[in-house]
Design a protein around this motif. Structure first.
Motif, PDB file in Angstrom:
ATOM      1  N   LEU A  71      -0.528   7.996  -0.123  1.00 42.80           N
ATOM      2  CA  LEU A  71       0.647   8.636  -0.448  1.00 42.80           C
ATOM      3  C   LEU A  71       0.555  10.106  -1.070  1.00 42.80           C
ATOM      4  CD1 LEU A  71       3.094   5.834  -1.769  1.00 42.80           C
ATOM      5  CD2 LEU A  71       3.806   7.289   0.145  1.00 42.80           C
ATOM      6  N   ARG A  72       1.347  11.139  -0.471  1.00 43.68           N
ATOM      7  CA  ARG A  72       1.390  12.243  -0.870  1.00 43.68           C
ATOM      8  C   ARG A  72       2.444  12.656  -1.695  1.00 43.68           C
ATOM      9  NH1 ARG A  72      -1.294  16.895   2.612  1.00 43.68           N
ATOM     10  NH2 ARG A  72      -3.382  15.925   1.884  1.00 43.68           N
ATOM     11  N   SER A  73       2.503  12.706  -2.912  1.00 44.95           N
ATOM     12  CA  SER A  73       3.825  13.122  -3.545  1.00 44.95           C
ATOM     13  C   SER A  73       3.761  14.384  -4.753  1.00 44.95           C
ATOM     14  CB  SER A  73       4.273  12.053  -4.407  1.00 44.95           C
ATOM     15  OG  SER A  73       5.560  12.140  -5.032  1.00 44.95           O
TER      16      SER A  73
ATOM     17  N   TYR B 245      -2.374   9.537  -3.419  1.00 46.58           N
ATOM     18  CA  TYR B 245      -2.380   8.444  -4.193  1.00 46.58           C
ATOM     19  C   TYR B 245      -3.059   7.583  -2.926  1.00 46.58           C
ATOM     20  CZ  TYR B 245       0.431  10.350  -7.727  1.00 46.58           C
ATOM     21  OH  TYR B 245       1.146  11.229  -8.590  1.00 46.58           O
ATOM     22  N   TYR B 246      -4.123   6.452  -3.274  1.00 45.37           N
ATOM     23  CA  TYR B 246      -4.746   5.665  -2.456  1.00 45.37           C
ATOM     24  C   TYR B 246      -4.669   4.265  -3.076  1.00 45.37           C
ATOM     25  CZ  TYR B 246      -6.642   9.575   0.096  1.00 45.37           C
ATOM     26  OH  TYR B 246      -6.887  10.646   0.648  1.00 45.37           O
ATOM     27  N   ALA B 247      -4.573   3.301  -2.118  1.00 50.86           N
ATOM     28  CA  ALA B 247      -4.542   1.883  -2.455  1.00 50.86           C
ATOM     29  C   ALA B 247      -5.370   1.237  -1.240  1.00 50.86           C
ATOM     30  CB  ALA B 247      -3.482   1.179  -2.536  1.00 50.86           C
ATOM     31  N   ILE B 248      -6.480   0.750  -1.387  1.00 49.59           N
ATOM     32  CA  ILE B 248      -7.285  -0.001  -0.306  1.00 49.59           C
ATOM     33  C   ILE B 248      -7.684  -1.203  -0.633  1.00 49.59           C
ATOM     34  CG2 ILE B 248      -9.352   0.379   1.084  1.00 49.59           C
ATOM     35  CD1 ILE B 248      -9.466   3.504   0.551  1.00 49.59           C
ATOM     36  N   ARG B 249      -7.609  -2.260   0.298  1.00 48.93           N
ATOM     37  CA  ARG B 249      -7.828  -3.513   0.015  1.00 48.93           C
ATOM     38  C   ARG B 249      -9.426  -3.583  -0.031  1.00 48.93           C
ATOM     39  NH1 ARG B 249      -5.290  -8.364   1.103  1.00 48.93           N
ATOM     40  NH2 ARG B 249      -3.435  -7.514   2.060  1.00 48.93           N
TER      41      ARG B 249
END
Length: 441
Positions: free
Chosen positions: A256-258, A263-267
């Motif tokens: 996400l770019r805000s 911002y990253y979330a990786i499983r």
């Protein structure tokens, strides 16, 4: 004795006449009162006057012996008003389904027991399939309950290929196994936030269930309600395709770019999400909402039976017996969504932690926070009291996970943690493969 009597008589006769009359009158009156017994009339034909008072069923428990302990009446009707928004929407298939990803130290018993599922049901499950004793990190369990809170069905996703289902039958549970035959294909969906993230994500091709998985993965980093028009997102999903149709999917990573920040979330292999460096995203919780531990006066019991009405009267939290005015603390970082007086709950506070967890604090004397206020773990949010339908000074504390009440004393709490050793090495190798796929162009 006779000598004493003669002396008294002589003294009495030597008194002036008015004094002898007064003293004699007092003596007679004293003797009369001493020997008099009143006669009370009890007519046998007269029936006692009895007034019948009909109590509402929700008031009957106040007459029971257990009411002498600080124990709550059913308060769910008074506090089921946690503000909802489109981020809370569930697909029709998800309603009533509870999900859990197996993590370190979990067993079938520890997982289900915190949700109040009876030990008898857990034992019958284990008897139906002994392999349930060998749960592995990253596997997922999901289940549904009957209207009375009994376990109806449990699904165990052993791998992306194999799923076992356990349905309630007479005398226990029956197991069935299914092997997925489709091919898993990675798909990248990206877009720009417009009116809302949910609408924009669906427009980009994500299903409602996939949108929900993205929100949960990023919940500790991002308040999706505050994303602005023009913010960008890129989602990598692994989807199983069979005969050209999507059967199921799993989120691999999201970016996400805000306001120009990524911002990253990786499983990872354990089923949890981490940032690009292998640091955990979850914020740690405290076990107790007070600075020290107090006596538990009433335990979590979602299937508690009212001995008078015969109906199930759930106790969805834990009662702590503590003096009025004791500081009540937020157990984790979050946003206050309710802070008000509410019927049986008295003064109460509800805090939302990310999109998965909600905590509630009831019967408070004084509120120290307001709706919309951000709080940190350990912040003072109220002073304990005895407001609402309460029979003694205490704090009623609840924890909800995915809109399901759990036992606050045994629930698996989120912890601030990260990957180490070979787990981190393997994860960073995976990150190098995932991040290039999360482009915005």
């Amino acid at each position: 004795m006779q000598q004493i009597a003669r002396s008294v008589a002589l003294a009495f006769n030597n008194l002036p006449r008015p004094h002898r009359v007064m003293l004699g009158s007092l003596t007679v009156l004293t003797l009369t009162v001493a020997v008099w017994r009143p006669y009370v009339y009890h007519p046998e034909a007269t029936a006692p006057i009895v007034k019948a008072i009909d109590l509402p069923k929700n008031e009957i428990r106040s007459l029971l012996p257990e009411a002498s302990e600080p124990i709550d009446q059913t308060t769910s009707d008074d506090v089921d008003d946690i503000p909802q928004d489109e981020l809370d929407d569930k697909t029709a298939n998800d309603v009533g389904v509870h999900e859990y990803v197996v993590s370190t130290g979990d067993t079938l018993s520890s997982i289900l027991n915190q949700y109040g599922i009876a030990m008898g049901d857990i034992s019958q499950l284990a008897a139906a399939d002994k392999e349930l004793r060998n749960l592995k990190i990253g596997q997922q369990l999901s289940w549904t309950l009957t209207a009375d809170g009994d376990l109806q069905r449990l699904t165990w996703e052993i791998s992306r290929r194999e799923t076992r289902t356990y349905d309630r039958v007479d005398g226990g549970f029956k197991m069935s196994s299914a092997m997925q035959q489709g091919d898993w294909v990675n798909s990248v969906m990206k877009g720009t936030v417009g009116a809302s993230f949910v609408a924009s994500a669906r427009e980009a091709g994500l299903t409602s269930a996939e949108v929900s998985s993205v929100i949960k993965a990023m919940q500790w980093q991002m308040d999706f309600r505050k994303l602005k028009k023009g913010d960008e997102f890129s989602v990598l999903m692994s989807r199983e395709m069979l005969d050209g149709k999507q059967e199921q999917s799993q989120l691999v990573g999201v970016r996400l770019r805000s306001d120009g920040k990524d911002y990253y979330a990786i499983r990872a292999e354990d089923g949890k999400f981490y940032d690009r460096n292998g640091s955990g995203l979850a914020k740690g919780f405290m076990r107790f909402p007070t600075a020290k531990q107090f006596r538990v006066s009433s335990n979590f019991e979602p299937r508690r039976l009212n001995p008078v009405t015969g109906r199930i009267a759930p106790h969805k939290g834990v009662d702590f017996a503590l003096p009025q005015g004791t500081p009540v603390l937020a157990v984790g970082d979050g946003e206050v969504v309710v802070a008000k007086r509410s019927g049986a709950a008295g003064n109460y506070v509800a805090i939302r932690h990310g999109r998965t967890y909600t905590t509630r604090y009831m019967h408070l004397r004084k509120l120290l926070v307001k709706p919309g206020q951000k709080v940190k773990r350990g912040d003072r949010i109220a002073l304990s009291g005895n407001t609402g339908r309460s029979t003694g000074p205490h704090l009623h504390y609840e924890m909800w996970i995915n809109q399901q009440a759990v036992n606050p004393l045994t629930a698996k709490l989120p912890r601030t943690e990260g990957l180490t050793g070979s787990d981190r090495t393997d994860y960073l190798t995976q990150v190098k493969e995932v991040i290039p796929q999360l482009r915005f162009d």
